[in-house]
Write a protein that holds these residues in place. Structure first.
Motif, short mmCIF file in Angstrom:
data_model
loop_
_atom_site.label_atom_id
_atom_site.label_comp_id
_atom_site.label_asym_id
_atom_site.label_seq_id
_atom_site.Cartn_x
_atom_site.Cartn_y
_atom_site.Cartn_z
N SER A 121 -16.20 19.30 -29.53
CA SER A 121 -16.01 18.10 -28.73
C SER A 121 -16.13 18.36 -27.23
N ASP A 122 -16.03 19.62 -26.83
CA ASP A 122 -16.06 19.91 -25.40
C ASP A 122 -16.87 21.18 -25.11
N GLU A 128 -10.00 12.23 -34.39
CA GLU A 128 -9.08 12.53 -33.30
C GLU A 128 -9.81 13.08 -32.08
N SER A 129 -10.96 13.75 -32.32
CA SER A 129 -11.69 14.33 -31.19
C SER A 129 -12.35 13.26 -30.33
N LYS A 160 -10.76 10.56 -29.37
CA LYS A 160 -9.71 9.87 -28.65
C LYS A 160 -9.27 10.70 -27.45
N VAL A 161 -8.82 10.04 -26.42
CA VAL A 161 -8.32 10.72 -25.23
C VAL A 161 -6.94 11.27 -25.53
N GLN A 162 -6.78 12.59 -25.38
CA GLN A 162 -5.50 13.22 -25.64
C GLN A 162 -4.59 13.13 -24.40
N SER A 171 -5.29 15.83 -21.86
CA SER A 171 -6.72 16.10 -21.79
C SER A 171 -7.14 16.76 -20.50
N HIS A 172 -6.23 16.77 -19.47
CA HIS A 172 -6.59 17.40 -18.21
C HIS A 172 -6.63 18.92 -18.34
N SER A 200 -8.14 21.99 -19.81
CA SER A 200 -9.43 22.31 -20.45
C SER A 200 -9.25 23.38 -21.48
N SER A 237 -4.41 20.13 -31.09
CA SER A 237 -5.24 19.14 -31.77
C SER A 237 -6.19 19.80 -32.75
#
Length: 495
Positions: free
Chosen positions: A337-338, A407-408, A410-412, A415-416, A418, A441
């Protein structure tokens, strides 16, 4: 829905009965010894090409992904694609204008449509949900067959589309056949490699973790096998050696030598997977060799040079990714996801390399030379095609990922923070064996995601169950108690 299936089955049955009687006419209009007539391509044939590209290039791959995630749009989309494909098939036999001699595209079309018929029949059977008596015993085999045919279809469709382009221009005949095959096969291989890297980057890390191997093990294995083939097939033994023969043969030798080394270096002393740079170095050296490949036309020399530089860039960026971005870790985030923005460069450059090499055959270069088209314009067109395909692959993987790991998407709350920070700090409930921390997560998602991936590979045609949302969209891994889930359970146990 049953009416749609009956309509689809009836159309395909008629197609199957009519196809042996159909043949491309107009062969008498083709001059002796020529591949095509001198007539322009008419509007009917253009519509045939556009519709076939739409059906087999866009609709069916998208429908395949929707089937894997068990979307309610899978069946309607495949029905639309089938109707378009059948219409385009008949248009291919009804065109005027340019005519063609006997060719592989026309011969392979019947095989492709037969595969489509088989896929539809399997899908209709599975949608009937017959589970009593012999149906209960053979259903699981139909499930696997439907999944395998559906996933092979994009590869076969790619080959058929290439055959169509070659046939339309009358290329790849007589003395041009060998170099034409080399360009299209190797170019397609680079694109396929780029697609595999994209899949592993965005959705394949759970599978890689289960395999217990590093990515370079599989890369090196394919490189070694390909090198063995090239070593003994690029030169006509018993004939004098040419410069190109010697260069291709030595390139094959370095591939299998480096591939064996990459396989050996893909494991640590204790047997755990280990990253290495050998496949990237092989790509870099291949690009260097191709950039200096001798050519007869100036435009061909320039296209081969840019192809070589692009391939060198793919290998160089791969080295940077492994050594400095990932620092020998398997990934930045397990669910993809990132990913680091730099990680998109190596696969995209492989896409571009593949299209550049496929577009650099002798006949294509002669056509551009005669038309006065510069290499700059041509390179920009090929890069544009690479961008579009890269976009399409990313869209398909996004559709899969948001269903596999909702879930990936959605904003956790945190989320800030990394993934890189988590990896450097070493904090968290667990760590991967390569030292990269796993977020909370990711910890929650691993078990369901692994089961979902395996189930998606085996069964992609079941209707949505109780776990679906009210709007009918799939919300993640389904836990049904039918025979498909039992099969998934057995396979997961074997793993």
């Amino acid at each position: 829905m049953s009416r749609l299936h009956l309509l689809q089955g009836g159309v395909l049955a008629a197609l199957l009965l009519a196809s042996p009687a159909l043949a491309h006419g107009g062969h008498e209009a083709v001059p002796d010894g020529a591949a095509v007539s001198g007539d322009p391509i008419d509007s009917t044939l253009w519509i045939h090409m556009i519709l076939m590209g739409l059906a087999f290039g866009i609709i069916f791959p998208l429908g395949m992904v929707l089937g894997i995630v068990r979307s309610r749009w899978h069946v309607p989309l495949q029905v639309v694609g089938t109707i378009i494909a059948v219409l385009a098939y008949f248009l291919g036999h009804a065109h005027k204008g340019r005519q063609f001699s006997k060719n592989v595209h026309a011969s392979f079309a019947n095989s492709l449509m037969l595969m489509l018929v088989v896929q539809v029949v399997l899908g209709v059977y599975l949608k009937l949900h017959l589970s009593k008596g012999i149906h209960g015993r053979i259903r699981r085999f139909f499930v696997v067959a439907h999944g395998v045919v559906g996933k092979v279809m994009p590869v076969v469709s790619w080959a058929q589309m290439l055959f169509g382009g070659i046939t339309a221009m009358g290329y790849c005949r007589d003395d041009h056949l060998g170099q034409c095959l080399a360009h299209f096969i190797m170019g397609s291989a680079f694109i396929a490699y780029g697609i595999m890297l994209t899949i592993l980057l965005l959705v394949g890390q759970y599978w890689m973790r289960r395999s217990g191997r590093s990515q370079e093990f599989f890369d090196s294995l394919i490189i070694a096998a390909w090198g063995c083939v090239n070593t003994f097939t690029e030169h006509r033994w018993g004939q004098p050696w040419a410069h190109n023969d010697l260069q291709h043969t030595t390139m094959g030798i370095i591939w299998w030598c480096a591939g064996l080394l990459g396989i050996w270096m893909s494991r640590k002393r204790n047997g755990q997977p280990k990253r290495n740079l050998i496949p990237a170095i092989v790509i870099l050296f291949t690009g260097y060799a191709m950039s200096a490949h001798p050519q007869t036309l100036m435009i061909s020399t320039m296209i081969h040079s840019i192809f070589g530089y692009t391939l060198m860039a793919a290998g160089f960026t791969r080295i940077i990714e492994i050594s400095f971005v990932l620092k020998d870790r398997a990934t930045v985030s397990m669910d993809g996801s990132d990913p680091n923005s730099f990680q998109y460069l190596p696969p995209f450059l492989l896409y571009a390399s593949g299209f550049l090499f496929m577009g650099a055959t002798e006949e294509q270069m002669q056509l551009l030379h005669d038309a006065g088209i510069t290499h700059v314009s041509y390179v920009l067109i090929l890069y544009s095609i690479a961008f579009i395909l890269f976009l399409f692959v990313n869209v398909l993987l996004h559709i899969y990922a948001v269903h596999a790991w909702p879930e990936s998407a959605k904003v956790q709350p945190n989320s800030h923070s990394s993934n890189n920070d988590a990896g450097e700090s070493g904090q968290g409930p667990s760590r991967f064996m390569n030292g990269h921390a796993r977020s909370a997560s990711e910890n929650r998602q691993i078990h369901d995601a692994e089961a979902f991936e395996l189930q998606g590979l085996i069964s992609d045609e079941e209707e949505e169950g109780p776990s679906s949302g009210q709007n009918g969209h799939s919300k993640g891994p389904r836990r049904t108690e039918d025979e498909e889930s039992s099969l998934v359970g057995k396979e997961t146990t074997h793993d």
